[in-house]
Scaffold this motif. Structure first.
Motif, short mmCIF file in Angstrom:
data_model
loop_
_atom_site.label_atom_id
_atom_site.label_comp_id
_atom_site.label_asym_id
_atom_site.label_seq_id
_atom_site.Cartn_x
_atom_site.Cartn_y
_atom_site.Cartn_z
N HIS A 727 78.03 -23.99 -0.37
CA HIS A 727 76.93 -24.91 -0.07
C HIS A 727 75.70 -24.14 0.45
N ASP A 728 75.95 -23.16 1.29
CA ASP A 728 74.84 -22.38 1.85
C ASP A 728 74.09 -21.63 0.76
N SER A 729 74.81 -21.05 -0.16
CA SER A 729 74.17 -20.31 -1.26
C SER A 729 73.40 -21.25 -2.17
N LEU A 730 73.94 -22.45 -2.40
CA LEU A 730 73.22 -23.42 -3.22
C LEU A 730 71.93 -23.87 -2.55
N ALA A 731 72.00 -24.12 -1.23
CA ALA A 731 70.79 -24.52 -0.50
C ALA A 731 69.72 -23.44 -0.60
N GLN A 732 70.15 -22.18 -0.56
CA GLN A 732 69.20 -21.07 -0.66
C GLN A 732 68.64 -20.94 -2.07
N GLU A 733 69.51 -20.99 -3.07
CA GLU A 733 69.08 -20.77 -4.44
C GLU A 733 68.19 -21.91 -4.95
N THR A 735 66.17 -23.88 -3.38
CA THR A 735 64.82 -23.96 -2.82
C THR A 735 63.85 -23.02 -3.53
N THR A 736 64.37 -22.19 -4.42
CA THR A 736 63.49 -21.29 -5.19
C THR A 736 63.10 -21.92 -6.53
N THR A 737 63.62 -23.11 -6.82
CA THR A 737 63.29 -23.78 -8.08
C THR A 737 62.33 -24.93 -7.81
N ILE A 738 61.56 -25.31 -8.82
CA ILE A 738 60.54 -26.34 -8.66
C ILE A 738 61.17 -27.70 -8.42
N THR A 739 62.25 -27.99 -9.10
CA THR A 739 62.84 -29.34 -9.04
C THR A 739 64.11 -29.39 -8.19
N GLY A 740 64.41 -28.33 -7.47
CA GLY A 740 65.69 -28.29 -6.78
C GLY A 740 65.68 -28.72 -5.33
N ALA A 741 64.56 -29.23 -4.83
CA ALA A 741 64.45 -29.52 -3.39
C ALA A 741 65.45 -30.57 -2.93
N ASP A 742 65.61 -31.65 -3.71
CA ASP A 742 66.53 -32.72 -3.30
C ASP A 742 67.97 -32.22 -3.24
N ALA A 748 72.13 -28.37 2.12
CA ALA A 748 71.79 -27.94 3.49
C ALA A 748 72.36 -28.91 4.51
N GLN A 749 72.29 -30.20 4.22
CA GLN A 749 72.88 -31.19 5.14
C GLN A 749 74.39 -31.04 5.23
N TYR A 769 62.97 -29.34 3.24
CA TYR A 769 61.93 -30.32 3.59
C TYR A 769 60.53 -29.76 3.31
N PHE A 770 60.35 -28.46 3.54
CA PHE A 770 59.07 -27.82 3.22
C PHE A 770 58.76 -27.97 1.73
N MET A 771 59.77 -27.78 0.89
CA MET A 771 59.57 -27.91 -0.56
C MET A 771 59.19 -29.34 -0.94
N LYS A 772 59.56 -30.30 -0.11
CA LYS A 772 59.25 -31.71 -0.38
C LYS A 772 57.97 -32.16 0.34
N ASP A 773 57.28 -31.20 1.01
CA ASP A 773 56.08 -31.51 1.80
C ASP A 773 56.37 -32.49 2.92
N ASP A 774 57.60 -32.49 3.41
CA ASP A 774 57.99 -33.39 4.51
C ASP A 774 57.97 -32.57 5.80
N TYR A 775 56.77 -32.41 6.37
CA TYR A 775 56.61 -31.51 7.51
C TYR A 775 57.16 -32.10 8.81
N GLU A 776 57.18 -33.40 8.93
CA GLU A 776 57.75 -34.02 10.13
C GLU A 776 59.22 -33.66 10.27
N ASN A 777 59.96 -33.78 9.16
CA ASN A 777 61.39 -33.44 9.21
C ASN A 777 61.62 -31.95 9.28
N GLU A 778 60.70 -31.17 8.71
CA GLU A 778 60.82 -29.72 8.86
C GLU A 778 60.71 -29.34 10.34
N VAL A 779 59.80 -29.99 11.06
CA VAL A 779 59.67 -29.74 12.51
C VAL A 779 60.98 -30.06 13.21
N LYS A 780 61.60 -31.19 12.87
CA LYS A 780 62.86 -31.58 13.52
C LYS A 780 63.95 -30.55 13.26
#
Length: 919
Positions: A727-733, A735-742, A748-749, A769-780
């Motif tokens: 799961h950790d490797s998938l979360a990392q990999e 986030t480097t793709t355009i459509t992989g944020a969700d 990651a969860q 969350y950064f990839m999704k432009d969700d900065y409020e949740n990135e702060v959390k």
């Protein structure tokens, strides 16, 4: 003025107003960033071509952080090797001024401004009061008096910060004054009442400031050059104490060379010499230098050395010794309320020589031991005593205790004669002369004897439980050159200490003779090599502590149980296959004696374990041996059966290889592996047991502190690495793709569920969350990472990402505070944080820098856990103390070693080494 310099958009500049004597229509100011500057530089004073556009400037002066201003017309690469044109320095209040000052005078210090004239004379032109004098960057200056003859007018009522104060002072008293016929009144050639140089206080701070730069060799050359140039031009300025220092530095053989000249064949690089002031304990200088190969340390200035580095080692240690003897002399004179430093070279030299003979004056009284209890406190007390030794020549030490903490053993790396001062003051010739070989050997021998007595007294004072102290003195740190080996008992040493005048042990060898001590003095009073009485980590100093945490069943004391919520180190295991590793080793050892022995071992393991998985492995191996598919050489197959019980390791290895090659096929393989791991029934949480991944014992301990809500009182068992890492490797990999944020966020969860005490679980989610432009949740998520982290680099990354998120949320003050916090942590993100902070300050108009206290208030208002990193370190250190006191030494050392990276304490490292020596 020189040619104009073009300033970048991000160069920090400030325009000055109301400068005395400044002509109308011109603009001056100071530039504090964006131009090359020597180490310790503060700003350049400059004239701007256009008051409306300050992109071009003509430099007129350079100002450092040590109260000095130098005329110049271009950016400097190194500090000018000459007198400054203007200097500000603090001085002591006299009685009259103390009475005249108001009730707030205690918060400020008096200061003077001097200018240097063309004939080399120095004249005081103004006096001031300084608030926050200990922090130059925050200091505030207010004029209290100006030379009556000065033709300009100062605004004396308004305090100003250092850069503005120094820039205006330089422009008024130096730059603009040159265009007038003004001549300062208070010349240095006047009477003592007018501030004659012969009665001025010696500027000790200026000497020390030269050694604050990063290049130690450049600092030596600057000190020698500036001092000797000054004496040549103004002989009356020469002081015996600085002549003593310069002689010691020349004595070292390092004057006129750079670090690049000290390379050694076989070493990867030069000594990387770094001068440190050990302010917490001895408050002396420590010259940190090392030579390393790719695999080992050749030289560390203590117990590691070799023929290739020995000569350089001695030079570096002589330089350190010169600085420390200078520092100890100045400290002694200041303690005697004599800070004029008017003593002659002969008086200074004799005082410095006495530090060898009176080394033991500082020895703590063994008759009044500290009330230390427990293994940890005893080790720390001994290490603190060693760190407090104020020695003219360094005495590196290593020690250990026996298991009962009643005996201490020391190895002391005592200086050889080649690492000591080579010259002394001779009054007959009125100059420094070399010591004779006889004198050097005698000093070397007596210093070693005094060091042994100092170590013994320190250990007996550290704890009343200490009954015996053993000391080996290793000449020059060489383990095969032991010159004194002694065993001290408490009763005899206490008697000797009480009988010694001023605790000095004036005849150290006579004192040593009262104990079981070995030493052999040659005819020239030198010491010969002898056989040692003991060895650290052997004999009485060998313990039975278990080294492997995974199999350590040592019971915790009550405090350790309350902190870690388990009863022994084995319950803190982070390896899912930990017990199976031991079984694999047991069967492999039996297989060495034949298949029948291996089969017997498997049957015994099967019968004594309640683990159904282990029983199944034993049955499969027994069947394989019976069928003949395994034989007497099947060691690898046996180990794999126990170690990879779920068959996940090969797939994880293939996926890791594909990721290294940036092969997109890695994602598909990882998804299969994640699904396979999640489907394993053996890792499903129940009401009694939960399974979590831990990347270290430190993270396991933080789980006990921060994740009680997750544990819910259940037994916490380690999860197989591959289940989490997929799961950790998938979360990392992803986030480097355009459509992989969700998808990255989903994995990651899952990482947070499986490893809630691991900071990077939250940082993976923050990135998604950064990839999704969700900065409020990135702060959390970054705040959650800060809550559990015990690593500076993880905290630095969290603050760095927080800063950018706050920037995007237009919470600019919080963004600035986070960038500054990241820089303060000195993590690997510090440089990027500084660069982005400059960009933020330039792009948002009206944004101000706040004080540290204001930054903290801003971040606390946004819910950022500022103190969590320190709190976690303190928890790890407290847990280490209790586990070590429980005799679970291996686990305790791991936790303490992590804590000391944040809670800096020079005494912890030697204490940890001492604990490890015995295992």
């Amino acid at each position: 003025m020189g040619s104009p310099v073009k300033l970048s958009f991000f160069a920090k500049r400030d325009v000055l107003r109301c400068v005395p004597l400044m002509s109308s229509g011109v603009t001056y100011g100071y530039i504090s960033s964006g131009l090359a500057m020597p180490k310790g530089g503060a700003c350049y004073v400059a004239a701007f071509d256009n008051p409306a556009n300050t992109s071009k400037a003509r430099i007129v002066a350079y100002i450092d952080w040590f109260g000095r201003a130098y005329s110049c017309d271009e950016p400097l690469a190194q500090e000018p090797l000459r007198d400054p044109d203007l200097v500000v320095y603090t001085c002591e209040d006299n009685v009259e001024s103390a009475e005249a000052n108001n009730e707030n005078a205690d918060a400020t210090s008096p200061a003077r401004l001097d200018v240097f004239l063309g004939d080399g004379s120095r004249r005081t032109v103004a006096e001031a009061r300084v608030a926050n004098v200990e922090n130059t960057r925050k200091a505030e200056f207010s004029y209290t008096a100006i030379d009556d003859s000065f033709p300009g007018k100062f605004e004396v009522a308004n305090p100003s910060r250092y850069l503005e104060f120094m820039s205006i002072a330089y422009l008024a008293f130096v730059e603009f004054a040159r265009c007038t016929e003004w001549e300062p009144k208070s010349a240095s050639s006047d009477s003592s009442d007018d501030g004659a140089m012969s009665n001025e206080a010696f500027d000790l701070a200026a000497v020390f400031s030269r050694f604050q730069q990063s290049d130690f060799f450049d600092a030596i050359n600057r000190e020698v050059l500036e001092a000797e140039t000054s004496w040549t031009e103004n002989p009356e300025r020469a002081r015996g104490i600085e002549r003593f220092l310069v002689n010691g530095l020349r004595d070292s053989g390092l004057v006129g060379i750079s670090g690049d000249a000290l390379t050694v064949e076989g070493a990867t690089e030069g000594p990387n010499a770094r001068l440190i002031r050990t302010s917490r304990y001895s408050n002396l200088f420590f010259l940190d230098f090392m030579y390393n190969t790719q695999t080992e340390c050749l030289e560390d200035g203590a117990f590691a050395s070799c023929d290739a580095t020995r000569e350089i080692r001695h030079k570096l240690l002589r330089a350190e010794g010169a600085l420390n003897r200078f520092l100890m002399v100045s400290n002694f004179l200041e303690s005697e309320e004599d800070d004029t430093f008017e003593q002659t070279e002969e008086e200074i030299s004799k005082l410095a020589d006495s530090f060898v003979e009176y080394l033991c004056v500082q020895a703590p009284d063994p008759n009044t031991p500290l009330e230390t209890t427990g293994r940890w406190d005893t080790h720390i007390a001994i290490a603190q005593a060693g760190e407090l030794w104020r020695a003219p020549y360094r005495i590196p030490y290593e020690f250990c205790l026996n298991e009962a903490c009643t005996e201490v053993g020391f190895n002391l790396a005592v200086s050889c004669k080649f690492a000591m001062a080579q010259t002394h003051w001779d009054s007959d010739v009125n100059d420094y002369l070399p010591y004779t070989s006889f004198e050097l050997s005698a000093t070397e021998a007596r210093y070693a004897a005094h060091a042994a007595l100092l170590a013994a007294s320190s250990a007996f004072h550290a704890s009343a439980s200490i009954e015996k102290v053993c000391v080996n003195c290793l000449r020059d740190g060489k383990r095969d050159d032991i010159v004194i080996s002694a065993e001290f008992d408490r009763k005899t040493l206490c008697e000797a200490y009480s009988a010694s005048e001023a605790n000095a042990f004036k005849e150290p060898f006579e004192t040593l003779s009262r104990f079981n001590a070995r030493f052999n003095l040659e005819g020239d009073n030198g010491l010969r090599r002898i056989d040692k009485l003991f060895s650290l980590g052997q004999g009485a100093f060998k313990s039975s502590f278990e080294r492997l945490v995974a199999i350590d069943t040592t019971p915790f004391n009550e405090k350790a149980r309350d902190m870690l919520h388990v009863d022994c180190p084995m319950r803190m295991s982070i390896f899912e296959d930990g017990q199976r590793r031991a079984y694999a080793d047991e069967v492999s050892a039996a297989l060495d004696a034949g298949v029948e022995n291996a089969e017997l071992a498997l049957k015994q393991i099967h019968d004594r374990t309640e683990d159904l998985l282990v029983r199944d492995i034993c049955n499969r191996l027994l069947a394989a041996f019976s069928e003949g598919s395994l034989g007497e050489t099947s060691f690898l197959e046996v180990k794999e059966a126990f170690m990879d019980a779920y068959g996940l390791k090969p797939a994880m290895m293939r996926a890791s290889s594909l990721m290294r090659d940036d092969d997109p096929a890695a994602i598909g393989l990882l998804e299969e592996l994640a699904a396979q791991g999640d489907a394993i029934d053996g890792f499903n949480d129940t009401s009694r047991v939960c399974y979590r991944y831990f990347d270290s014992y430190e993270t396991r301990a933080i789980y006990a502190k921060r994740c009680l809500d997750d544990a819910k009182g259940r037994i916490v068992n380690p999860l197989a690495d591959e289940v989490f890492l997929a799961h950790d490797s998938l979360a990392q990999e992803l986030t480097t793709t355009i459509t992989g944020a969700d998808e990255a966020l989903r994995h990651a969860q899952r990482c947070i569920e499986l490893s809630p005490a691991r900071a990077y679980s939250y940082l993976r989610a923050a990135r998604a969350y950064f990839m999704k432009d969700d900065y409020e949740n990135e702060v959390k998520m970054c705040c959650k990472a800060l809550e559990v982290t015990w690593k500076v680099d993880d905290a630095g990354l969290a603050f760095y990402w927080l800063a950018y998120s706050f920037w995007k949320l237009e919470k600019y003050d919080a963004a600035v505070a986070c960038y500054k916090r990241c820089s303060m942590l000195n993590s690997y993100m510090a440089a990027e944080a500084k660069a982005e902070l400059d960009e933020l300050l330039s792009s948002v108009k009206g944004l101000k820098r706040h004080s540290v206290e204001e930054d903290e208030a801003i971040l606390q208002a946004h819910g950022v856990p500022l103190n969590a990193l320190t709190e976690n370190a303190e928890f790890l250190l407290a847990a280490a103390r209790e586990t070590i006191d429980s005799s679970a030494v291996s686990l305790g050392c791991i936790l303490a070693a992590a804590a000391v990276r944040i809670s800096r304490d020079d005494a912890i490292v030697p204490a940890l080494r001492a604990l490890n020596v015995t295992m």
